[in-house]
Scaffold this active site. Structure first.
Site: not given
Ligand code: LLP
Length: 427
Positions: A247, A287, A323, A355-356
């Site tokens: 996160g 991320r 995104r 096309c959006e």
């Molecule tokens: N662990 C779990 C259980 C998760 O659901 C996620 C991300 C992570 C770890 C990794 O989180 P990060 O460190 O990447 O924040 N598509 C969205 C982000 C969706 C995140 C889903 N879960 C975007 O592009 O912002």
């Protein structure tokens, strides 16, 4: 126009007026491989990882890269070779880990909807832990494991009910989220898990959301989790590890997330103060390991001046970079070569060919561009290629991994035929 600054991207820089990825001139890579083109910096990935490794020095900690952020095989290889495990959310992701030579014993399997087939696949592979997200899933997993004469290692994902202060679509630890189990039900559900013959309780986990840019939600979540650990262990159930999820945010624009090592210094101080400093720790960052290690190169196709808006139409689109359309996300857009800077730029909406009306990549951007120029969409290492689609029968982009002065093609550009492989014509 002055050259833009590239905050958060130490491995991408301007040399003269030309953008470089490590030691490689981006315009030359684009000339060789075409656009749209994702370019990743291996050094950027490893330095993002090093910040976590510094933070955990001397601790019993396992970093499980949340591969949904970018699951390209070569990216997985980089992290596997650096000792990472993986946080997966499907049987498909497990196959990717295996194809990339990752250590399946360091795999944790998250997600609210694991199928029986995926459970069997993961048990047969011998993964490290199932992060279970509901009571019903516990029962099914226990049954599947017993059929295989195995015991499934489990952790239960708990919702600490802390607001991560991020976009609602990527907040996951609040009441009312489909993820995890409620904090107040956790003890009872742990007791149920401990009673099931097919399970072995090994840990507890949480994940409160994504693109979190403050330490406070993590510190609050840790307090809530440690309260639970105490209660669960008082009931006689040992938790060998605590997993704090992922996160941590990155700098897309004016974001100022803490560095991973600084964040973990604070969190570890709290763990120590509460007597859990020696516990095995797991984290699932996605991320923050790859987001600012990647950029997407695109070519300007047309400029379309209008009464209300000027449009800069590029050859990358929402199928490559979803995104902005999905979360109104901001990605910096900068020139690849700014050779003859004119006095002033023009304000454009940067849009793709799909096309959006939702197919925009940047709004109200000041750019000094002409058709044929290339632009770099920054912070495109996470949740771009892994979320890319074939909408409008657009083949997915090619990907390169740069390591110093070597650029390696890690994904071929998809052809139209690739996009309809597996489809069957009527007789
Ligand atoms: N662990 C779990 C259980 C998760 O659901 C996620 C991300 C992570 C770890 C990794 O989180 P990060 O460190 O990447 O924040 N598509 C969205 C982000 C969706 C995140 C889903 N879960 C975007 O592009 O912002």
């Amino acid at each position: 126009m002055p050259l833009p600054v590239l905050p958060g991207h130490p491995h991408f820089s301007y040399q003269g007026n030309a953008l470089f990825a490590e030691a490689m001139r981006v315009s030359e890579l684009a000339a060789t491989y075409g656009t749209p083109l994702f370019i990743y910096s291996k050094a950027a990935m490893l330095s993002a990882l090093a910040a976590y490794q510094r933070g955990f020095e001397g601790r019993d900690a396992q970093i499980c890269y949340a591969m949904k952020a970018n699951s390209s095989l070569a990216v997985l290889q980089v992290f596997a070779r650096a000792g990472c495990g993986f946080d997966i959310v499907s049987g498909g992701e497990l196959e990717r880990v295996q194809a990339a030579g990752g250590d399946v014993r360091k795999v944790i399997f998250s997600g609210v909807g694991k199928t029986r087939a995926e459970m069997r696949q993961a048990l047969a592979a011998g993964i490290g832990c199932f992060n279970v997200e509901s009571e019903a899933e516990l029962d099914v997993l226990s049954g599947v494991a017993l059929e295989m004469k195995l015991r499934a290692p489990v952790s239960i994902r708990v919702n600490p009910n802390v607001d991560p202060k991020t976009h609602p679509y990527i907040s996951t630890g609040l009441k009312g989220s489909k993820f995890g189990v409620a904090h107040e039900d956790a003890l009872r559900i742990y007791q149920h898990a401990a009673s099931l013959q097919g399970l072995k309780v090994v840990g507890i986990d949480c994940h409160i959301g994504s693109q979190i840019t403050e330490a406070t939600p993590y510190l609050d979540a840790m307090d809530r989790m440690l309260d639970l650990v105490a209660a669960i262990e008082a009931a006689g159930i040992t938790l060998a590890h605590i997993d704090f999820g992922g996160g941590l945010g990155i700098n897309y624009n004016d974001d100022t997330p803490p560095e991973a090592d600084a964040l973990w210094r604070q969190l570890l101080a709290k763990l120590d103060a509460r007597g859990y400093g020696g516990r095995k720790l797991m984290i699932e960052p996605g991320r923050s390991l790859v987001g600012n290690a990647g950029i997407c190169i695109t070519e300007v196709l047309y400029l379309k001046p209008g009464e209300q808006k000027n449009f800069c139409i590029i050859d990358a689109a929402m199928n490559d970079l979803p995104r902005p359309a999905m979360y109104q996300a901001f990605h910096a857009i900068v020139p690849v070569e700014a050779l003859a800077p004119k006095a002033e730029g023009v304000v454009y909406d940067v849009v793709g060919p799909v096309c959006e009306s939702g197919d925009w990549i940047g709004r109200d951007r000041v750019l000094d561009v002409a058709p044929g120029d290339q632009l770099a969409v920054m912070s495109a290492g996470a949740y771009c290629m892994s979320m890319a689609s074939n909408y409008n029968t657009r083949g997915r982009a090619a990907e390169l991994l740069v390591d110093g002065d070597v650029a390696r093609l890690i994904r071929e550009r998809e052809s139209a035929a690739d996009t309809f492989r597996g489809e069957l014509l009527l007789p």
